[in-house]
Every structure is written in structure tokens, then in C-alpha cells.
Write an enzyme that holds these catalytic residues in place. Structure first.
Site, mmCIF file in Angstrom:
data_model
loop_
_atom_site.group_PDB
_atom_site.id
_atom_site.type_symbol
_atom_site.label_atom_id
_atom_site.label_comp_id
_atom_site.label_asym_id
_atom_site.label_seq_id
_atom_site.Cartn_x
_atom_site.Cartn_y
_atom_site.Cartn_z
ATOM 1 N N CYS A 144 0.835 -1.205 0.000
ATOM 2 C CA CYS A 144 0.000 0.000 0.000
ATOM 3 C C CYS A 144 0.868 1.252 0.000
ATOM 4 O O CYS A 144 1.362 1.680 1.047
ATOM 5 C CB CYS A 144 -0.925 -0.018 1.218
ATOM 6 N N CYS B 255 -0.430 4.148 2.097
ATOM 7 C CA CYS B 255 -0.212 3.999 3.551
ATOM 8 C C CYS B 255 1.257 4.242 3.911
ATOM 9 O O CYS B 255 1.550 4.863 4.925
ATOM 10 C CB CYS B 255 -0.580 2.597 4.023
ATOM 11 N N ASP B 256 2.184 3.724 3.123
ATOM 12 C CA ASP B 256 3.596 3.686 3.542
ATOM 13 C C ASP B 256 4.541 4.574 2.733
ATOM 14 O O ASP B 256 5.713 4.701 3.087
ATOM 15 C CB ASP B 256 4.111 2.226 3.451
#
Ligand code: NAP
Length: 312
Positions: free
Chosen positions: A136, A139-140
Site C-alpha cells: 500500500c 499507507c507507507d
């Protein structure tokens, strides 16, 4: 007993929930994640949903969710573990069991559990997940400021991830197994124009190496092995349908997608499939939302038909 159990709260499930409220059908949405809105929440930007040009995926999910909430949709948080076909004096119904031991009954089921991210299945991938291997970018991605990253894949997700990462990382490699990309042309043009993105085509990742965290990817390109130093690897090699729970109840195709037409009708008359999990050519938010609406309408028709039979 509900008229309809809606499994999944992505755009397909939420759209079905909206239509259920308007049709005054008693429905319960069962969702794995609290106040979820599906995989779209992991997209940084969505350019192809009518009327929401440039929308952030997360805020799009929040809007979908709010719409269903405002109409009074009912939700329950839990992971579905089994779907069992049963019958009583009023006909067929389905019992849906959850991992917390609870179960719910519905005359119809709208199955909208989507897909799960595919893994590369190479050495080091599992070991370094969360330590440099991610599925992701939204997200990261921000953890890779001024670092070097690799994205595996050649589809919309991979190129979308590369576009996002290019804003943080010093260098982004897109490593793809063929020399043709699957991503849409507009996105390809955007990514190809980025100075810090480099395509490595006709290349397979064979290993993710590191010590405590990711340090390099090993690839084979035209029969030659190479090692590329990277700080992070974003795996974006597509998805597999989350159809396991239906395998003994409805027909699946060779790739595990639920065989269903655009009305969501499966081989089992009270079960309808919506969104990415069903057989279709275009897996997008807009087609998922439309599936949810169609499925609810089909369920409504089915419920109407069964009632008609009863009153004859
Ligand atoms: P995808 O379109 O299936 O692409 C997967 C990519 O990974 C392909 O390039 C494929 O290579 C490669 N691949 C598959 N298995 C592999 C393996 N084992 N090893 C190495 N590479 C592998 O998946 P996606 O990009 O996640 O997109 C899924 C769907 O969501 C698509 O319909 C897409 O259009 C949609 N989507 C839309 C948006 C948006 O509209 N904003 C954003 C993201 C995704 P080959 O090309 O060689 O098969």
C-alpha cells in the site's frame, strides 16, 4: 431474518446498502473493517469517477460511507467465515457465520467481498513485509522520503503507486515482467515524464534481500541476473478474488471470479455478486457502484417473486 445480507462495505456493498434503504428492504451490511469503504481508500487520486475528478481515494470512501449512513444503513463488523443455504416454511434463506461466533440470516445475499492483493511469492517477500515490503503506497509511501524504492507490476495500481512515490522518493524503479504496460495510457504518459522514475522491463524479481530490513531486489532481465539496491519494495501485481466462501454454493470461473451477469445473478438464485469479485471486464469503482445498485434491484425482484408465489 433480513431480506438481504450485504457482505462487504466497498463501493459495491455501500451502493447496495443505499439502494436497499430506498427500496425499504431490510438489509445488514457485514464489514471486515470498522467503518470500511474498500480498497479505494488506498488510492491517492481517482480521476475516472464521474463528477469526482482528482478525488483522493480515502475521502471518496468517506463520502460513500456517509451517504449510506445518512440513509440509515445498518452495519455489523465481523469477518464472514461461512455461508450456509437453509430453508424454512417461507422458502430458502442463507445463514452467514462470523468469526466472533455470531450468525445472521437473510433471504438473499449480495456478495461484494472484492479481491485480495496478489503476492510476488519470492524469497524475502514474507520475511520483509512491514520491513520494507509494502502492498500500500498510500499507507507507507511517505516513509521513503529521499530514498530509493521499487514498484513491482505494470498495471494502474503499480503506476499510480510510482506516481505517488515519485513525490517522496529520490528514485523509483518500476519493475515489470513484460515490455508492455497494462496501465491506462494517460497514467503511462504521466509516469514516463517523471525524471526520477525508471522502468525496468522484461524483468522478474527473484528475491528481496536485506538485513533486518530491505536492502536490494534481485532481478533477472534477459537471462542476466542483477541486484538493485533499494530501501523499499511496493508490490502491485494485481489481485485475486475473495470468493473462497462461495466455492461450494455458486459457479466460479477458472480464475476464481464469481460467474455473474451485470444484474449480479449467480448460479444460485438468492445470491448476487457485485464489484471486483464477479466476472467482468472493467474492475473500477464506478462499475462496482453500479453493480451494487443492480444487485439490490435483482434481490428486490427475487424477493418480490418469492412473495408472489406465496400469495397465489
Ligand atoms: P492488474 O491490472 O491486474 O495488473 C497487475 C500487474 O501485475 C500486471 O502488469 C501484471 O503483469 C503484473 N503481475 C501479475 N502477476 C504477477 C506476478 N506474479 N509477478 C509479476 N508481475 C505480475 O492489477 P491492478 O493494477 O492492481 O489493477 C486492478 C484493477 O483495478 C484494474 O482493472 C485497474 O484498472 C483497476 N484500478 C483502477 C484504478 C483507478 O482507476 N484509479 C487504480 C488502480 C487500479 P502482466 O501485465 O504481464 O499481466
Amino acid at each position: 431474518m433480513y431480506d438481504c445480507l450485504i457482505l462487504g462495505s466497498g463501493p459495491a456493498g455501500l451502493s447496495a446498502a443505499v439502494y436497499a434503504q430506498r427500496a425499504r428492504i431490510s438489509a445488514l451490511v457485514i464489514e471486515k473493517v470498522y467503518r470500511g469503504a474498500g480498497q479505494i481508500t488506498e488510492s491517492e487520486r481517482v480521476d475516472n469517477y464521474l463528477g469526482m475528478y482528482g478525488e483522493n481515494g480515502y475521502s471518496m470512501g468517506v463520502k460513500f460511507r456517509k451517504h449510506a449512513d445518512e440513509l440509515g444503513a445498518e452495519f455489523y463488523e465481523g469477518k464472514v467465515t461461512a455461508i450456509t443455504k437453509k430453508s424454512d416454511e417461507n422458502g430458502i434463506y442463507y445463514s452467514v457465520s462470523l468469526d466472533d461466533g455470531k450468525s445472521f440470516e437473510g433471504r438473499t445475499v449480495i456478495y461484494a467481498l472484492g479481491t485480495e492483493r496478489r503476492k510476488l511469492n519470492v524469497k524475502g517477500e514474507a520475511e520483509y513485509t512491514g520491513k520494507g515490503v509494502s502492498y500500500c503506497a498510500v499507507c507507507d509511501g511517505a516513509f521513503y522520503r529521499k530514498k530509493t524504492t521499487a514498484v513491482a507490476g505494470g498495471g494502474d495500481t503499480a503506476l499510480g503507486d510510482a506516481l505517488l512515490l515519485s513525490k517522496f522518493a529520490q528514485k523509483v524503479y518500476i519493475i515489470h515482467r513484460r515490455n508492455e504496460l497494462r496501465a491506462n495510457k494517460a497514467l503511462q504518459e504521466k509516469v514516463k515524464a517523471l525524471p526520477n522514475v525508471e522502468f525496468i522491463l522484461n524483468a522478474d524479481i527473484t528475491e528481496i534481500k536485506g538485513e533486518k530490513k530491505v536492502a536490494a531486489v534481485k532481478i533477472i532481465q534477459e537471462n542476466r541476473e542483477k541486484e538493485i539496491p533499494v530501501d523499499g519494495v511496493f508490490v502491485a501485481v494485481g489481485s485475486t478474488p475473495s470468493s473462497e466462501l462461495l466455492k461450494d454454493l455458486v459457479e466460479l470461473d477458472n480464475n476464481g471470479y464469481v460467474v455473474a451477469d451485470e444484474n449480479g445473478k449467480t448460479s444460485e438464485s438468492g445470491i448476487f455478486a457485485a464489484g471486483d469479485v464477479r466476472t467482468k471486464k472493467l474492475r473500477q469503482v464506478i462499475t462496482a457502484a453500479s453493480d451494487g445498485a443492480n444487485c439490490l434491484f435483482s434481490a428486490e425482484e427475487y424477493l418480490g417473486l418469492t412473495r408472489q408465489v406465496k400469495f397465489k
